[in-house]
Design a protein around this motif. Sequence first.
Motif, PDB file in Angstrom:
ATOM      1  N   GLU A 192      36.670  21.147 -30.526  1.00  0.00           N
ATOM      2  CA  GLU A 192      36.943  22.133 -31.581  1.00  0.00           C
ATOM      3  C   GLU A 192      36.960  23.555 -31.029  1.00  0.00           C
ATOM      4  N   ASN A 234      40.248  26.316 -30.748  1.00  0.00           N
ATOM      5  CA  ASN A 234      40.228  27.686 -31.254  1.00  0.00           C
ATOM      6  C   ASN A 234      40.518  28.697 -30.153  1.00  0.00           C
ATOM      7  N   LEU A 239      45.629  21.017 -34.593  1.00  0.00           N
ATOM      8  CA  LEU A 239      44.997  21.983 -33.694  1.00  0.00           C
ATOM      9  C   LEU A 239      44.290  23.088 -34.478  1.00  0.00           C
ATOM     10  N   GLY A 279      36.473  23.019 -38.236  1.00  0.00           N
ATOM     11  CA  GLY A 279      36.056  22.845 -36.836  1.00  0.00           C
ATOM     12  C   GLY A 279      34.708  23.496 -36.549  1.00  0.00           C
TER      13      GLY A 279
HETATM   14 MG    MG Z   1      39.508  25.181 -35.254  1.00  0.00          MG
END
Ligand code: MG
Length: 425
Positions: free
Chosen positions: A291, A295, A375, A381
């Motif tokens: 995660e 990012n 994504l 996330g």
């Molecule tokens: Mg994320």
Amino acid sequence: MSLIKTVAQQARRTNVVASKASSSSAHPLGGYNENKAQLRRETTAQYYRDHDIHNAAKKDSVRLKAAALLFTGRIPSDIDLIRSAQYLQSELPVRLAHRIKGFRSLPFIVVTNPHILKVMEQYIRSFKVISSFNDGRMVKKQDQVEDFTHLLEILLDDHGSVIDDLTQGFSSCHDHVLDIFDGDEGKAHELVQSFLDKTLTSRLGIRLLAQHHLLLKDQIGKNSRYFIPRHDRIGIVESRWKPAKDIEAIARKIRESWMFHCDNPPRVKLNGHTEAEFPYIPIGVDYILQEVFKNAFRAVIEAHSNSARQMPPIDVTIAVNREDFTIRIADRGKGMKSDVINKIWRYHFTTARGRSNYGGVGDLLSMANSNEKELAGYGIGLPISKAYAEYLGGNLEIKSMSGIGTDVYLTLKHIDPHKGHSFRI
Ligand code: MG
Ligand code: ADP
């Protein structure tokens, strides 16, 4: 990353087992799948008058010390497998009952959302199937353990979409939750956060324990009294886990996924204790890293997409100490402004909403799955990663310098610390 492969194999085998169970009515689990539809109809009604669930919810959960899974140097045997099955047979109904109680305490308008109702019914079904296994008597013999293990495989598979369902459910009833609190965002957020944190970490714990049992079973061998020696792994515990290896593999995978959106995504550079190895349970940490990398790549790619220059690398530093270890992921993706940073730990907060083109991660980590296929864009996330990190006795922190970049610090306890307490699963 070898464990991830095993988990994938496990998932494939689960399908085989599931079809075996449904095709053979003589099989002790045959009835499970066949009765599923009927159970589904019954569960909601039964839920309100089910004393078994009520009684199980009164019991305390018995959380295992992570170090206990190491068998402290001893080679696990058939007896350990029977004990493991017995532990799960008595522990899982308690954990499921606690969660069912959690669903029950949700406002009516939330629990009647079809996605959320579906998950609650799954929990009730699983509770019933596990607590009535072997007519409620503890398993004692090998063949009973075998059947119980097959049942666990089916249930793990069954619960595979829980995170997606809960995410969809809560996001679609967001306005109702706000209404309940007269538009108070903070209070609405608190309700969702405390429910999802508890439900998702409890789910992580249950899945770790169930996977541990399944992998032990594989390692001990079907009809064998002899342990097939795997010096690098006991169940879900890798006895010589090397963080640098997982970090590299996950970064590579996420980078490849971003290649669908960008010709030359940033490189990932490792430094610090890159050679360190120690016993650890990689499943949770791998999920979090995945995660955080999604990012970091997104931030760098969006911040530098108009520049002809090579994108600045993502720097990862590993620091391993006696009590814990820290992984810092530092990107130069221009950071976050304070109005964003204040909300990043909230479920469903995202600055990527509507960018459905951010799809692409393959089958990485199906076990702990969440928005693994995407994504960015669900805004779950970071909150799930933080909840997982805290469940594993650690924390996830973010320091961002607006206009420059973001540093994410993931600190986790060793499972067998030299002194002090480890975490429990
Ligand atoms: Mg994320
Ligand atoms: P999602 O990635 O689906 O948006 P997350 O919970 O992973 O959800 O992240 C929430 C938000 O936090 C992101 O939409 C983004 O605005 C911000 N964010 C997270 N990590 C970073 C980062 N490294 N740099 C800049 N912004 C970030």
